[in-house]
Motif scaffolding. Sequence first.
Motif, PDB file in Angstrom:
ATOM      1  N   ASN A 124      29.364 132.768  80.510  1.00 47.66           N
ATOM      2  CA  ASN A 124      28.328 132.820  81.616  1.00 47.66           C
ATOM      3  C   ASN A 124      27.840 134.375  81.693  1.00 47.66           C
ATOM      4  OD1 ASN A 124      26.700 131.690  83.590  1.00 47.66           O
ATOM      5  ND2 ASN A 124      28.027 130.260  84.331  1.00 47.66           N
ATOM      6  N   GLU A 125      28.762 135.197  81.805  1.00 49.21           N
ATOM      7  CA  GLU A 125      28.361 136.486  82.081  1.00 49.21           C
ATOM      8  C   GLU A 125      27.526 136.947  81.122  1.00 49.21           C
ATOM      9  OE1 GLU A 125      31.186 139.408  83.818  1.00 49.21           O
ATOM     10  OE2 GLU A 125      32.494 137.711  83.731  1.00 49.21           O
ATOM     11  N   ASN A 142      24.042 135.523  80.894  1.00 51.77           N
ATOM     12  CA  ASN A 142      23.162 135.980  82.104  1.00 51.77           C
ATOM     13  C   ASN A 142      22.713 137.131  81.915  1.00 51.77           C
ATOM     14  OD1 ASN A 142      23.198 133.964  84.080  1.00 51.77           O
ATOM     15  ND2 ASN A 142      25.333 134.297  84.663  1.00 51.77           N
ATOM     16  N   ASP A 182      19.914 136.691  79.364  1.00 51.61           N
ATOM     17  CA  ASP A 182      18.738 136.122  79.976  1.00 51.61           C
ATOM     18  C   ASP A 182      17.946 137.159  80.983  1.00 51.61           C
ATOM     19  OD1 ASP A 182      16.899 134.200  80.845  1.00 51.61           O
ATOM     20  OD2 ASP A 182      18.190 133.697  82.962  1.00 51.61           O
ATOM     21  N   LYS A 228      18.385 126.682  78.052  1.00 47.98           N
ATOM     22  CA  LYS A 228      17.337 126.192  79.002  1.00 47.98           C
ATOM     23  C   LYS A 228      16.755 124.906  78.754  1.00 47.98           C
ATOM     24  CE  LYS A 228      16.287 130.923  80.683  1.00 47.98           C
ATOM     25  NZ  LYS A 228      15.097 131.869  80.699  1.00 47.98           N
ATOM     26  N   ASN A 277      19.233 122.426  79.271  1.00 47.71           N
ATOM     27  CA  ASN A 277      19.459 122.091  80.688  1.00 47.71           C
ATOM     28  C   ASN A 277      18.128 121.249  81.321  1.00 47.71           C
ATOM     29  OD1 ASN A 277      20.790 122.272  83.225  1.00 47.71           O
ATOM     30  ND2 ASN A 277      19.414 123.841  83.911  1.00 47.71           N
ATOM     31  N   TYR A 281      13.984 123.122  85.886  1.00 47.84           N
ATOM     32  CA  TYR A 281      15.294 123.362  85.476  1.00 47.84           C
ATOM     33  C   TYR A 281      15.542 123.924  84.356  1.00 47.84           C
ATOM     34  CZ  TYR A 281      17.355 120.118  89.189  1.00 47.84           C
ATOM     35  OH  TYR A 281      17.645 119.668  90.339  1.00 47.84           O
ATOM     36  N   LEU A 287      16.265 126.647  83.152  1.00 47.93           N
ATOM     37  CA  LEU A 287      16.973 127.663  83.655  1.00 47.93           C
ATOM     38  C   LEU A 287      18.206 127.936  82.874  1.00 47.93           C
ATOM     39  CD1 LEU A 287      16.751 127.115  87.320  1.00 47.93           C
ATOM     40  CD2 LEU A 287      15.347 129.048  86.171  1.00 47.93           C
ATOM     41  N   PRO A 339      22.246 126.819  82.656  1.00 46.27           N
ATOM     42  CA  PRO A 339      22.983 126.157  83.549  1.00 46.27           C
ATOM     43  C   PRO A 339      23.920 126.831  84.212  1.00 46.27           C
ATOM     44  CG  PRO A 339      23.518 125.988  81.250  1.00 46.27           C
ATOM     45  CD  PRO A 339      22.266 126.512  81.110  1.00 46.27           C
ATOM     46  N   LYS A 340      24.393 126.713  85.432  1.00 46.58           N
ATOM     47  CA  LYS A 340      25.111 127.783  86.631  1.00 46.58           C
ATOM     48  C   LYS A 340      26.471 127.647  86.143  1.00 46.58           C
ATOM     49  CE  LYS A 340      21.624 127.747  90.071  1.00 46.58           C
ATOM     50  NZ  LYS A 340      21.366 127.517  91.617  1.00 46.58           N
ATOM     51  N   SER A 341      27.150 126.511  85.616  1.00 44.36           N
ATOM     52  CA  SER A 341      28.574 126.124  85.478  1.00 44.36           C
ATOM     53  C   SER A 341      28.970 126.387  83.958  1.00 44.36           C
ATOM     54  CB  SER A 341      29.015 124.935  86.129  1.00 44.36           C
ATOM     55  OG  SER A 341      28.689 123.936  85.328  1.00 44.36           O
ATOM     56  N   GLN A 342      30.144 127.006  83.875  1.00 42.16           N
ATOM     57  CA  GLN A 342      30.709 127.300  82.500  1.00 42.16           C
ATOM     58  C   GLN A 342      30.803 125.628  81.753  1.00 42.16           C
ATOM     59  OE1 GLN A 342      31.150 130.375  81.025  1.00 42.16           O
ATOM     60  NE2 GLN A 342      31.133 129.283  79.232  1.00 42.16           N
TER      61      GLN A 342
END
Length: 756
Positions: free
Chosen positions: A460-461, A464, A467, A490, A493, A503, A505, A507-510
Amino acid sequence: MGEIKFKKYGRVVLLLFIVATLYLGYKISVVSFDYDLEKFFPKDDKETDFFLSYREKFSSDNDFILISVESNNGIFNEPFLNRIDSLTKEIQKIKNISFVNSITNQEEFFVSSFFTVSKPYIDFTDFSPKRDSARIYKNEELINSLVSKNAKSICLFIKHKDYISKYESDKLIVDLNNSLKKYSFHNFRMAGRIIGQKYYIDKMTFDMSLFIGLSAFLMILFLFIAFKSLWGILIPQVIILSSIIWIVGGMGVFDQSINIVLTVLPLIMFIVAMSDVIHLVSRYLDALRVEENIFKAILISVKEVGMATFLTSITTSIGFFSLYFVNIQPIKTFGIVMGIGVLIAFFLTFLILPILFNIFPGPKYIIEKKENHFWTKYLSLFFIKIINNKRIISIVTGIVLLISVIGLSKINTNNFLMDDLKDNEPIKLDFQFFDQYYGGVRPFEIAVSIKDTSYSVWSNEVLNKMDSIEMYLTKYYGVSIKNSLVKTLKIANRSHHSGNSDYYLLPKSQRKIRKYRRSIRLVDGGDFVNSIIDSSENIARIMGTIPDLGNKIISEKNRELFQFINANNLDDILDFKLTGSSHLVDKNLKYLSISLVKGLGISILIVALIIGFIYRSYMILLISIITNLIPLIFIAGIMGFVGIELKTSTSIIFTIAFGIAVDDTIHFLGKFKYELLKGKDKIYALKRTYLTTGKAMILTTLILCSGFLLLIFSSFLGTFYLGLLLCITLFVALIADLTILPILLLVLYKPKLMRK
């Protein structure tokens, strides 16, 4: 060698010459034209090595074609879209095509917990212009990628196999054109590496044919003016044409193709060989006027002009050979080939022409040479004015040099994809269209590598941070991102949220990332994911295109990009590296000024050593270098003030001009030394030198300028500027030799007492 042996061995040498010329003439048929962008990559460079390794992991960044088809009534009408769909399907069947992306074959996916459905963006079973256009324009990755923002044109992205041959790429272009005509598309544009390659090679072929034709005309004209006889036209042509055959045929022997710079080869070889031939033939005809024995006339002519012509050939070839130090392969090749060509022209002139003189002695009746009162009168007046006004001339020269240095400081280094083409060239207009409506054709690549092995590209890090980079590239750099892991996630998602563009974007969760990862790995049997991340999942690819803004602007954008990365601490766990074919060409251009100065410096040093060795005088050496630096500084000032940028094509002007311009200086100094050896005082020796060599220097410069001026008819702007600027440089060099050189010799040189 006696006359009998000369005749005996001369015929053997002539026979060998004919055989060699016929063989090399045959080898011309295997010489091909080459416009390979990779030849402009820096050699022995870490970034080049990185890109080649990077490309093996993924694919070429430059093996694609864009086709834009315009519709005056807008793109959302069913008959037009049906033809686009048929065209897309037909292109997909063409040999060497990997895939075609068109708005008519793209689908939007909707993923739920139980099933996945897809719906084409253009639904031909239930076509609705209003509904379909609304669906397309809410998805930003399609706008200015497959459809233009103004809905006036559609773009087909065609990926072909990497590194296809020239024959295969030409065949592919023919097939594409035939398919477009089949479906009655007339208002279309094409862009891509192989499109540019074909266009450039066709232009190179035309230019070379044009230069050969113009050279032949100019050669006959000059020979007729100089010798006014059929013998004087035909015999010299043997050497001039053979010199061209030998150097081009030699390229065939060593499997060396003709690059964009070498299209001027026939013209420059004509100029160089013409100069050598005129010197020898003129002196031979002069000798025949006073010497009845042909063999003795040959000996006199070779002895008197041989050494001077040899020295000028050496200095000219050094000018070309010094281009070896420019770290651009086509320029290196040009320098080596032309340097060898200059030496071949000298070799054939003094080996074969004397044999031809012996077999074909020349006109039976040689008109007695008359004193040329015109040249003597005006050169005498000019010399007196120079001596009487040496202070004014020196001051004016100093002012001109000062202004030129100011102009020199304004020279910019820049490079564009379509740099060498004039603004009205159709292909340049097509490329500009794609720049304006589809994000450009110039490839843009960033390799993102993981520094900390506890992370992967799916973390995730990491995503981001990637991105953040992509948003910056899109908003501030002007990159149209075509493919990346972030963009793919994206889209995934959005698909999992019923196609809701809100959406689009990360995804926020792993957990969701892992879920999408499983789906992405299955696309195209795993081939798709391999195009954006490597097998270790430690390197990710951000691939896109940008408008052709030029090296200068792009370099500034690169600097701002890395400032953004550092300021936002994005490189703590990641390493961002610009790469790609266009980036490497840009990088090589940065080193152009350094390598140019290095090559020119080596050329000046070698020529200085030769002059110093011949004349055994440090002051003569210094005077000759100063005289020949003046035209170089002047032309650099002109380039700066007029805005002619330093690039691959214009960088070679300085070394070529120096190598050729110094020839007149050597002739002048040689005659000056000869007069001093006869016991004449300095001022008298200068005047005699001025009157005897002045005419030859003026005529030689006119011949050289006439030849180089033909380059303004080239299709390429670089070649146009090469011809124009060389003419100006050589003209200024002539002025310097006729004004500054005598003044410097008069003021600075103190000749030793010489015996008569």
